[in-house]
Design a protein around this motif. Structure first.
Motif, PDB file in Angstrom:
ATOM      1  N   GLU A  23     -64.407  20.620  34.261  1.00  0.00           N
ATOM      2  CA  GLU A  23     -64.142  20.096  32.919  1.00  0.00           C
ATOM      3  C   GLU A  23     -64.533  18.622  32.815  1.00  0.00           C
ATOM      4  O   GLU A  23     -65.080  18.189  31.795  1.00  0.00           O
ATOM      5  N   GLN A  24     -64.264  17.850  33.859  1.00  0.00           N
ATOM      6  CA  GLN A  24     -64.645  16.441  33.846  1.00  0.00           C
ATOM      7  C   GLN A  24     -66.160  16.282  33.777  1.00  0.00           C
ATOM      8  O   GLN A  24     -66.681  15.469  32.997  1.00  0.00           O
ATOM      9  N   ILE A  25     -66.867  17.056  34.579  1.00  0.00           N
ATOM     10  CA  ILE A  25     -68.327  16.988  34.594  1.00  0.00           C
ATOM     11  C   ILE A  25     -68.894  17.424  33.253  1.00  0.00           C
ATOM     12  O   ILE A  25     -69.802  16.792  32.706  1.00  0.00           O
ATOM     13  N   SER A  26     -68.366  18.502  32.707  1.00  0.00           N
ATOM     14  CA  SER A  26     -68.866  19.017  31.433  1.00  0.00           C
ATOM     15  C   SER A  26     -68.640  18.011  30.313  1.00  0.00           C
ATOM     16  O   SER A  26     -69.520  17.805  29.460  1.00  0.00           O
ATOM     17  N   ALA A  27     -67.471  17.385  30.316  1.00  0.00           N
ATOM     18  CA  ALA A  27     -67.186  16.382  29.282  1.00  0.00           C
ATOM     19  C   ALA A  27     -68.140  15.202  29.392  1.00  0.00           C
ATOM     20  O   ALA A  27     -68.617  14.664  28.379  1.00  0.00           O
TER      21      ALA A  27
END
Length: 199
Positions: A23-27
């Motif tokens: 989720e951090q990478i995608s954001a």
């Protein structure tokens, strides 16, 4: 904007170790995620994997050491042998599928909470009471545990077929739709990050 298909199982310790890094990478890259829980044992059977009970003791011993090492490295609580063992993943997966369709809550939190319930808290994630509690704790209607079971079963089965067609053979598995780049394992998330940076 990149689109990521995330294939996982609610009894995968490696999916548990992934935490919220996807989720951090995608954001960071403005990517979207579609969560696709599946039947891991059926995936193994159909793509040449070996179920734990059929693996050589040498492989099992190394797996136990590696899991313990990763838990210590990541600083997360971890039960090497959860009290409920390999539970039926269908009920928790159906709930995640229903929550994703319903929206309005914290879906990534629900997935992480389900994995933590099994691997850190030793709860039975196949039990309706546990599933309802997890849904409510992450902003979803606990009644989703009882709704849409037919649709959940259909989607759960379809996720498996889509995974096999897409080249998946283990979990967690991340596929960038636009480029068909495939990343197997939570230890490949850095490579996913680097790939997304090129798009």
């Amino acid at each position: 904007m990149a689109s990521i298909d995330y294939y996982f199982s609610t009894i995968s310790p490696w999916a548990y170790f992934a935490g919220d890094r996807l989720e951090q990478i995608s954001a960071q890259h403005g990517a979207t995620i579609t969560y696709k829980p599946l039947d891991l044992m059926q995936l193994f059977d159909r793509t040449g994997g070996v179920r734990r009970e059929n693996r050589h003791p040498n492989r099992l011993a190394f797996r136990d050491q590696e899991l313990t090492r990763w838990a210590e490295y990541l600083g997360v609580p971890f039960l090497l042998n959860p009290p409920f063992g390999r539970v039926n993943t269908a009920p928790s997966s159906y709930a995640i599928i229903a929550a994703q369709a319903e929206g309005g809550g914290d879906l990534p939190g629900l997935i992480r909470g389900t994995l933590a319930a099994h691997f850190a808290e030793g709860r039975d994630i196949s039990e309706d009471e546990t599933i309802r509690d997890l849904l409510g704790a992450h902003g979803f209607d606990p009644a989703l545990a009882d709704k849409g079971l037919f649709v959940g079963a259909e989607t759960y089965g379809r996720n498996l077929e889509q995974a096999i067609e897409a080249g998946v053979f283990g979990v967690p598995f991340y596929i960038v739709r636009e480029t068909d780049q495939r990343f197997w394992g939570q230890d490949r998330l850095d490579f996913l990050d680097r790939h997304l940076a090129t798009l």
